[in-house]
Design a protein around this motif. Structure first.
Motif, PDB file in Angstrom:
ATOM      1  N   VAL A  16       0.818  -1.232   0.003  1.00 51.63           N
ATOM      2  CA  VAL A  16      -0.199  -0.077  -0.128  1.00 51.63           C
ATOM      3  C   VAL A  16       0.857   1.414   0.082  1.00 51.63           C
ATOM      4  CG1 VAL A  16      -1.786   1.394   1.493  1.00 51.63           C
ATOM      5  CG2 VAL A  16      -2.156  -0.881   0.960  1.00 51.63           C
ATOM      6  N   LEU A  17       1.893   1.173   0.724  1.00 50.72           N
ATOM      7  CA  LEU A  17       2.791   2.274   0.580  1.00 50.72           C
ATOM      8  C   LEU A  17       3.573   2.368  -0.481  1.00 50.72           C
ATOM      9  CD1 LEU A  17       4.420   4.738   2.626  1.00 50.72           C
ATOM     10  CD2 LEU A  17       6.006   2.694   2.812  1.00 50.72           C
ATOM     11  N   LEU A  18       4.048   1.627  -1.332  1.00 46.67           N
ATOM     12  CA  LEU A  18       4.344   1.678  -2.603  1.00 46.67           C
ATOM     13  C   LEU A  18       3.496   2.231  -3.589  1.00 46.67           C
ATOM     14  CD1 LEU A  18       6.682  -1.349  -2.781  1.00 46.67           C
ATOM     15  CD2 LEU A  18       7.453   1.178  -2.678  1.00 46.67           C
ATOM     16  N   ALA A  19       2.347   1.670  -3.607  1.00 51.67           N
ATOM     17  CA  ALA A  19       1.323   2.206  -4.267  1.00 51.67           C
ATOM     18  C   ALA A  19       0.878   3.594  -4.092  1.00 51.67           C
ATOM     19  CB  ALA A  19      -0.045   1.183  -4.235  1.00 51.67           C
ATOM     20  N   GLY A  20       0.925   3.929  -2.931  1.00 51.48           N
ATOM     21  CA  GLY A  20       0.596   5.401  -2.584  1.00 51.48           C
ATOM     22  C   GLY A  20       1.703   6.405  -3.285  1.00 51.48           C
ATOM     23  N   LEU A  21       2.905   5.974  -3.209  1.00 47.52           N
ATOM     24  CA  LEU A  21       4.201   6.717  -3.676  1.00 47.52           C
ATOM     25  C   LEU A  21       4.122   6.594  -5.372  1.00 47.52           C
ATOM     26  CD1 LEU A  21       7.146   5.503  -1.478  1.00 47.52           C
ATOM     27  CD2 LEU A  21       6.253   7.675  -1.359  1.00 47.52           C
ATOM     28  N   PHE A  22       3.826   5.629  -5.873  1.00 48.81           N
ATOM     29  CA  PHE A  22       3.688   5.579  -7.212  1.00 48.81           C
ATOM     30  C   PHE A  22       2.438   6.467  -7.776  1.00 48.81           C
ATOM     31  CE2 PHE A  22       1.571   3.699 -11.023  1.00 48.81           C
ATOM     32  CZ  PHE A  22       2.643   3.973 -12.008  1.00 48.81           C
ATOM     33  N   MET A  23       1.362   6.417  -6.858  1.00 48.59           N
ATOM     34  CA  MET A  23       0.013   7.270  -7.460  1.00 48.59           C
ATOM     35  C   MET A  23       0.598   8.791  -7.228  1.00 48.59           C
ATOM     36  SD  MET A  23      -3.333   5.319  -6.506  1.00 48.59           S
ATOM     37  CE  MET A  23      -3.081   5.145  -4.761  1.00 48.59           C
ATOM     38  N   THR A  24       1.347   9.016  -6.282  1.00 47.64           N
ATOM     39  CA  THR A  24       1.503  10.270  -6.025  1.00 47.64           C
ATOM     40  C   THR A  24       2.612  10.847  -7.056  1.00 47.64           C
ATOM     41  OG1 THR A  24       1.582  10.078  -3.885  1.00 47.64           O
ATOM     42  CG2 THR A  24       2.892  11.987  -4.532  1.00 47.64           C
ATOM     43  N   PHE A  25       3.707  10.125  -7.524  1.00 42.69           N
ATOM     44  CA  PHE A  25       4.451  10.560  -8.796  1.00 42.69           C
ATOM     45  C   PHE A  25       3.698  10.481 -10.043  1.00 42.69           C
ATOM     46  CE2 PHE A  25       7.151   8.928 -12.212  1.00 42.69           C
ATOM     47  CZ  PHE A  25       8.324   9.873 -12.113  1.00 42.69           C
TER      48      PHE A  25
END
Length: 89
Positions: free
Chosen positions: A46-55
């Motif tokens: 979930v943390l990685l998905a959040g970082l990817f979506m922010t980018f």
């Protein structure tokens, strides 16, 4: 005659006392361990998905907005781009 298979045991050694988990208690302990590992993995995903979506949102919104604002600034004269040429031979 087949040899009898010994039951798997979880051994916990604390403060000099040994506790063995057998049967259903072993299954509960193993299940709890797998659950903790799965939850940690889920939080990481979930943390990685959040970082990817922010980018992705920065690339899809902020970059085009910066380009449009730069074009507006260039058209209104706030952004000056001059090419200087030296006329000397």
């Amino acid at each position: 005659m087949k040899p009898k298979r010994e039951e798997t045991v979880i051994v916990i050694d604390r403060h000099g006392q040994t506790t063995e988990l057998k049967g259903w208690r072993r299954w509960v302990a193993a299940g709890a361990g797998y659950l903790v590992v799965a939850l940690v993995a889920l939080v990481g995903l979930v943390l990685l998905a959040g970082l990817f979506m922010t980018f992705a949102m920065v690339m899809m919104v902020a970059v085009p907005l910066a380009i449009v604002l730069a074009l507006i600034a260039y058209a209104t004269g706030y952004l000056k781009v001059d090419v200087r040429r030296d006329d000397r031979p």
